[in-house]
Structures are given as structure tokens and as C-alpha cells.
Motif scaffolding. Structure first.
Motif, PDB file in Angstrom:
ATOM      1  N   LEU A 293       0.761  -1.374   0.116  1.00 41.10           N
ATOM      2  CA  LEU A 293      -0.063   0.179   0.134  1.00 41.10           C
ATOM      3  C   LEU A 293       0.912   1.351  -0.123  1.00 41.10           C
ATOM      4  O   LEU A 293       0.568   2.108  -0.768  1.00 41.10           O
ATOM      5  CB  LEU A 293      -0.861  -0.033   1.313  1.00 41.10           C
ATOM      6  N   LYS A 294       1.831   1.165   0.858  1.00 40.84           N
ATOM      7  CA  LYS A 294       2.646   2.479   1.104  1.00 40.84           C
ATOM      8  C   LYS A 294       3.572   2.749  -0.299  1.00 40.84           C
ATOM      9  O   LYS A 294       3.677   3.592  -0.717  1.00 40.84           O
ATOM     10  CB  LYS A 294       3.842   2.323   2.241  1.00 40.84           C
ATOM     11  N   ALA A 295       4.015   1.881  -0.862  1.00 40.61           N
ATOM     12  CA  ALA A 295       4.811   1.826  -2.207  1.00 40.61           C
ATOM     13  C   ALA A 295       3.738   2.350  -3.232  1.00 40.61           C
ATOM     14  O   ALA A 295       4.314   2.575  -4.507  1.00 40.61           O
ATOM     15  CB  ALA A 295       5.342   0.657  -2.429  1.00 40.61           C
ATOM     16  N   GLY A 296       2.432   2.137  -3.097  1.00 45.60           N
ATOM     17  CA  GLY A 296       1.491   2.331  -4.332  1.00 45.60           C
ATOM     18  C   GLY A 296       1.425   1.321  -5.270  1.00 45.60           C
ATOM     19  O   GLY A 296       0.526   1.446  -6.520  1.00 45.60           O
ATOM     20  N   TRP A 297       1.643   0.119  -4.890  1.00 43.50           N
ATOM     21  CA  TRP A 297       1.526  -0.986  -5.897  1.00 43.50           C
ATOM     22  C   TRP A 297       0.130  -1.639  -5.743  1.00 43.50           C
ATOM     23  O   TRP A 297      -0.390  -2.284  -6.674  1.00 43.50           O
ATOM     24  CB  TRP A 297       2.386  -1.958  -5.694  1.00 43.50           C
ATOM     25  N   ILE A 298      -0.505  -1.386  -4.694  1.00 43.95           N
ATOM     26  CA  ILE A 298      -1.848  -1.752  -4.492  1.00 43.95           C
ATOM     27  C   ILE A 298      -2.874  -0.779  -3.826  1.00 43.95           C
ATOM     28  O   ILE A 298      -2.192   0.229  -3.367  1.00 43.95           O
ATOM     29  CB  ILE A 298      -2.122  -3.089  -3.564  1.00 43.95           C
ATOM     30  N   GLU A 299      -4.011  -0.862  -3.722  1.00 40.18           N
ATOM     31  CA  GLU A 299      -4.874   0.134  -3.263  1.00 40.18           C
ATOM     32  C   GLU A 299      -6.266  -0.627  -2.457  1.00 40.18           C
ATOM     33  O   GLU A 299      -6.506  -1.707  -3.170  1.00 40.18           O
ATOM     34  CB  GLU A 299      -5.589   1.097  -4.477  1.00 40.18           C
ATOM     35  N   PRO A 300      -6.708  -0.082  -1.695  1.00 38.43           N
ATOM     36  CA  PRO A 300      -8.209  -0.821  -1.115  1.00 38.43           C
ATOM     37  C   PRO A 300      -8.934  -0.912  -2.242  1.00 38.43           C
ATOM     38  O   PRO A 300      -9.265   0.225  -2.990  1.00 38.43           O
ATOM     39  CB  PRO A 300      -8.313   0.229   0.164  1.00 38.43           C
ATOM     40  N   TRP A 301      -9.716  -2.038  -2.299  1.00 38.87           N
ATOM     41  CA  TRP A 301     -10.936  -2.069  -3.269  1.00 38.87           C
ATOM     42  C   TRP A 301     -12.192  -1.793  -2.536  1.00 38.87           C
ATOM     43  O   TRP A 301     -12.874  -0.929  -2.739  1.00 38.87           O
ATOM     44  CB  TRP A 301     -10.811  -3.518  -3.812  1.00 38.87           C
ATOM     45  N   PHE A 302     -12.563  -2.390  -1.350  1.00 45.13           N
ATOM     46  CA  PHE A 302     -13.670  -2.410  -0.838  1.00 45.13           C
ATOM     47  C   PHE A 302     -13.748  -2.828   0.510  1.00 45.13           C
ATOM     48  O   PHE A 302     -12.586  -3.497   1.144  1.00 45.13           O
ATOM     49  CB  PHE A 302     -14.967  -2.737  -1.375  1.00 45.13           C
ATOM     50  N   HIS A 303     -14.444  -2.389   1.441  1.00 44.60           N
ATOM     51  CA  HIS A 303     -14.528  -2.747   2.953  1.00 44.60           C
ATOM     52  C   HIS A 303     -15.440  -3.763   3.134  1.00 44.60           C
ATOM     53  O   HIS A 303     -16.569  -3.639   2.596  1.00 44.60           O
ATOM     54  CB  HIS A 303     -14.687  -1.416   3.581  1.00 44.60           C
ATOM     55  N   ASN A 304     -15.154  -4.710   3.841  1.00 47.80           N
ATOM     56  CA  ASN A 304     -15.943  -5.841   4.014  1.00 47.80           C
ATOM     57  C   ASN A 304     -16.525  -5.796   5.372  1.00 47.80           C
ATOM     58  O   ASN A 304     -15.814  -6.076   6.426  1.00 47.80           O
ATOM     59  CB  ASN A 304     -15.021  -7.392   3.901  1.00 47.80           C
ATOM     60  N   PRO A 305     -17.845  -5.408   5.769  1.00 46.03           N
ATOM     61  CA  PRO A 305     -18.256  -4.860   7.122  1.00 46.03           C
ATOM     62  C   PRO A 305     -18.580  -6.309   7.597  1.00 46.03           C
ATOM     63  O   PRO A 305     -18.342  -6.296   9.117  1.00 46.03           O
ATOM     64  CB  PRO A 305     -19.844  -4.459   6.591  1.00 46.03           C
ATOM     65  N   LEU A 306     -18.699  -7.281   7.133  1.00 46.97           N
ATOM     66  CA  LEU A 306     -18.707  -8.917   7.913  1.00 46.97           C
ATOM     67  C   LEU A 306     -17.358  -9.221   8.499  1.00 46.97           C
ATOM     68  O   LEU A 306     -17.243  -9.856   9.622  1.00 46.97           O
ATOM     69  CB  LEU A 306     -19.379  -9.826   6.950  1.00 46.97           C
ATOM     70  N   LYS A 307     -16.315  -8.813   7.792  1.00 48.47           N
ATOM     71  CA  LYS A 307     -14.956  -9.267   8.232  1.00 48.47           C
ATOM     72  C   LYS A 307     -14.224  -7.804   8.285  1.00 48.47           C
ATOM     73  O   LYS A 307     -13.301  -7.766   7.117  1.00 48.47           O
ATOM     74  CB  LYS A 307     -14.306 -10.117   7.294  1.00 48.47           C
ATOM     75  N   PRO A 308     -14.259  -6.861   8.951  1.00 48.91           N
ATOM     76  CA  PRO A 308     -13.537  -5.625   8.806  1.00 48.91           C
ATOM     77  C   PRO A 308     -12.081  -5.711   8.850  1.00 48.91           C
ATOM     78  O   PRO A 308     -11.415  -5.076   8.339  1.00 48.91           O
ATOM     79  CB  PRO A 308     -14.173  -4.719  10.092  1.00 48.91           C
ATOM     80  N   ASP A 309     -11.514  -6.835   9.398  1.00 46.51           N
ATOM     81  CA  ASP A 309     -10.163  -6.970   9.244  1.00 46.51           C
ATOM     82  C   ASP A 309      -9.309  -7.618   8.110  1.00 46.51           C
ATOM     83  O   ASP A 309      -8.200  -7.674   8.016  1.00 46.51           O
ATOM     84  CB  ASP A 309      -9.476  -7.752  10.652  1.00 46.51           C
ATOM     85  N   TRP A 310     -10.119  -8.043   7.171  1.00 48.23           N
ATOM     86  CA  TRP A 310     -10.132  -8.582   5.908  1.00 48.23           C
ATOM     87  C   TRP A 310     -10.089  -7.342   4.851  1.00 48.23           C
ATOM     88  O   TRP A 310     -10.843  -6.697   4.460  1.00 48.23           O
ATOM     89  CB  TRP A 310     -10.884  -9.554   5.445  1.00 48.23           C
ATOM     90  N   ASP A 311      -8.426  -7.040   4.488  1.00 50.96           N
ATOM     91  CA  ASP A 311      -8.393  -6.011   3.422  1.00 50.96           C
ATOM     92  C   ASP A 311      -8.360  -6.503   2.060  1.00 50.96           C
ATOM     93  O   ASP A 311      -7.574  -7.214   1.652  1.00 50.96           O
ATOM     94  CB  ASP A 311      -7.085  -5.270   3.664  1.00 50.96           C
ATOM     95  N   VAL A 312      -9.328  -6.015   1.368  1.00 49.10           N
ATOM     96  CA  VAL A 312      -9.555  -6.440   0.031  1.00 49.10           C
ATOM     97  C   VAL A 312      -9.095  -5.421  -0.971  1.00 49.10           C
ATOM     98  O   VAL A 312      -9.475  -4.179  -0.885  1.00 49.10           O
ATOM     99  CB  VAL A 312     -11.176  -6.677  -0.109  1.00 49.10           C
TER     100      VAL A 312
END
Length: 108
Positions: A58-77
Motif C-alpha cells: 500500500l505504502k509503495a503504491g503497488w496496491i490500493e484498497p478495493w472495498f471494505h468488508n463489513p462482515l470481516k472488517p479486518d480483511w483488507d480487500v
């Protein structure tokens, strides 16, 4: 498990960063075959992708958050960014060039 808090990756594109590790590259490559560049939450063995891997990418800019999963908030999609795709194309080209050069060296 720790909940991740996404921040914008736009601020990080100009900051210097280390080249990706082998583990980061392997994980990032998984997104190439997925719709929208979606990255897996778990590795081949069913283990969770380490938080440090996600945050570094994320910090390097190679990926970005896609969406937040309200059922599993600790799962970063997350998904690959254009920067991430460019990185993978560059490393693939370099790997192909190195492999080609090594095979030529053996024939000579």
C-alpha cells in the motif's frame, strides 16, 4: 486480529521505497490473473497474507484498497494499481531478459 486502516496511496507514489521482496512480488503477481487485479487474502497454503506485506505494498503504491468488508472488517480487500502492474511488467521483462541472456551464455 488487527483491523487495518487504509490510507490514500496517492501520497506515497513520490516517496522512495525499497524494491519489492520475493514474497511481495509473488503475492502481487496473483492479482494479474484476477478480475480487476484483486489480490488474495490467503496464500496457497491457506495462511493469511501478512499485514506487513499488505501495508508495504500500500505504502509503495503497488496496491490500493478495493472495498471494505463489513462482515470481516479486518480483511483488507485490495487490488493492483497501475503502478503495481507496471512494476510487475518491468520485473517480468527483466526476468525474461536475464533468463535469455543466461541461456545464451551457456551455449557459447
Amino acid at each position: 486480529m488487527t483491523e487495518h486502516h487504509f490510507s490514500s496511496t496517492a501520497d506515497h507514489h513520490d516517496s522512495p521505497h525499497r524494491p519489492p521482496s520475493a514474497a511481495q512480488l509473488a503475492w502481487l503477481r496473483c492479482g494479474l490473473a484476477q478480475p480487476g487485479g484483486k489480490l488474495p487474502l490467503f496464500d496457497y497454503f491457506g495462511h493469511r497474507v501478512p499485514t506487513a506485506t499488505v501495508r508495504a505494498c500500500l505504502k509503495a503504491g503497488w496496491i490500493e484498497p478495493w472495498f471494505h468488508n463489513p462482515l470481516k472488517p479486518d480483511w483488507d480487500v485490495c487490488r493492483l494499481t497501475a503502478t503495481g502492474r507496471s512494476l510487475l511488467a518491468e520485473t517480468h521483462d527483466a526476468d525474461s531478459h536475464n533468463a535469455h541472456g543466461e541461456s545464451e551464455g551457456r551455449q557459447a
